[in-house]
Design a protein around this motif. Structure first.
Motif, short mmCIF file in Angstrom:
data_model
loop_
_atom_site.label_atom_id
_atom_site.label_comp_id
_atom_site.label_asym_id
_atom_site.label_seq_id
_atom_site.Cartn_x
_atom_site.Cartn_y
_atom_site.Cartn_z
N LEU A 41 0.81 -1.36 -0.01
CA LEU A 41 0.03 -0.07 -0.13
C LEU A 41 0.87 1.15 -0.09
O LEU A 41 0.48 2.28 -0.75
N VAL A 42 1.88 1.17 0.69
CA VAL A 42 2.73 2.43 0.97
C VAL A 42 3.62 2.67 -0.34
O VAL A 42 3.85 4.05 -0.86
N LEU A 43 4.10 1.73 -0.77
CA LEU A 43 5.22 1.91 -2.18
C LEU A 43 4.52 1.59 -3.54
O LEU A 43 4.88 2.30 -4.54
N VAL A 44 3.74 0.51 -3.56
CA VAL A 44 3.44 0.15 -4.93
C VAL A 44 2.23 0.73 -5.48
O VAL A 44 2.08 1.21 -6.77
N VAL A 45 1.18 0.97 -4.71
CA VAL A 45 0.03 1.75 -5.06
C VAL A 45 0.04 3.14 -5.55
O VAL A 45 -0.43 3.51 -6.84
N PRO A 46 0.94 3.94 -4.61
CA PRO A 46 1.25 5.22 -5.67
C PRO A 46 2.15 5.13 -6.76
O PRO A 46 2.09 6.27 -7.75
N LEU A 47 2.85 4.25 -6.71
CA LEU A 47 3.42 4.08 -8.22
C LEU A 47 2.74 3.65 -9.35
O LEU A 47 2.74 4.20 -10.29
N ILE A 48 1.67 2.83 -8.95
CA ILE A 48 0.69 2.48 -10.12
C ILE A 48 -0.08 3.65 -10.49
O ILE A 48 -0.41 3.88 -11.66
N ILE A 49 -0.57 4.50 -9.61
CA ILE A 49 -1.19 5.60 -9.72
C ILE A 49 -0.48 6.64 -10.56
O ILE A 49 -1.23 7.30 -11.47
N GLU A 50 0.67 6.75 -10.36
CA GLU A 50 1.49 7.84 -11.01
C GLU A 50 1.75 7.27 -12.23
O GLU A 50 1.50 8.08 -13.40
N MET A 51 2.13 5.96 -12.72
CA MET A 51 2.01 5.41 -13.93
C MET A 51 0.95 5.70 -14.61
O MET A 51 0.86 6.05 -15.97
N ASP A 52 -0.19 5.45 -14.14
CA ASP A 52 -1.55 5.58 -14.76
C ASP A 52 -1.53 7.20 -15.16
O ASP A 52 -2.37 7.49 -16.35
N ARG A 53 -1.40 8.14 -14.19
CA ARG A 53 -1.47 9.30 -14.63
C ARG A 53 -0.61 9.82 -15.95
O ARG A 53 -1.11 10.78 -16.69
#
Length: 92
Positions: free
Chosen positions: A61-73
């Motif tokens: 939740l702390v490391l991977v989810v923000p990365l996925i959100i940023e890649m989608d943006r």
């Protein structure tokens, strides 16, 4: 009638002696000890597995989810730039 009552009590005595000797046998003791040890190890394993799952889940939740959100943006931004470039290119 008294012989029946006496016979029943002697049968009860034999049954209780047999069940006592069986319950106190080394084989039964080893079986109970093995079952207890197995339950103890299983409990420890489940507890440590739960801790590992908690650590893995929070790390995700702390490391991977923000990365996925940023890649989608970033992908959406790239698609928007492509659309704008095609529109500007078509108007010229």
């Amino acid at each position: 009638m008294s012989t029946r009552g006496g016979g029943a009590s002697s049968d009860d005595g034999i049954l209780s002696r047999v069940s006592t000797s069986v319950s106190q046998s080394p084989i039964v003791y080893r079986g109970k000890k093995a079952a207890f040890d197995t339950a103890y190890v299983a409990k420890k394993l489940l507890k440590s597995t739960g801790k590992a799952a908690w650590i893995a889940g929070t790390t995700f939740l702390v490391l991977v989810v923000p990365l996925i959100i940023e890649m989608d943006r970033e992908q959406q931004l790239n698609e928007l730039e492509l659309q704008q470039a095609s529109l500007l290119g078509a108007s010229k």
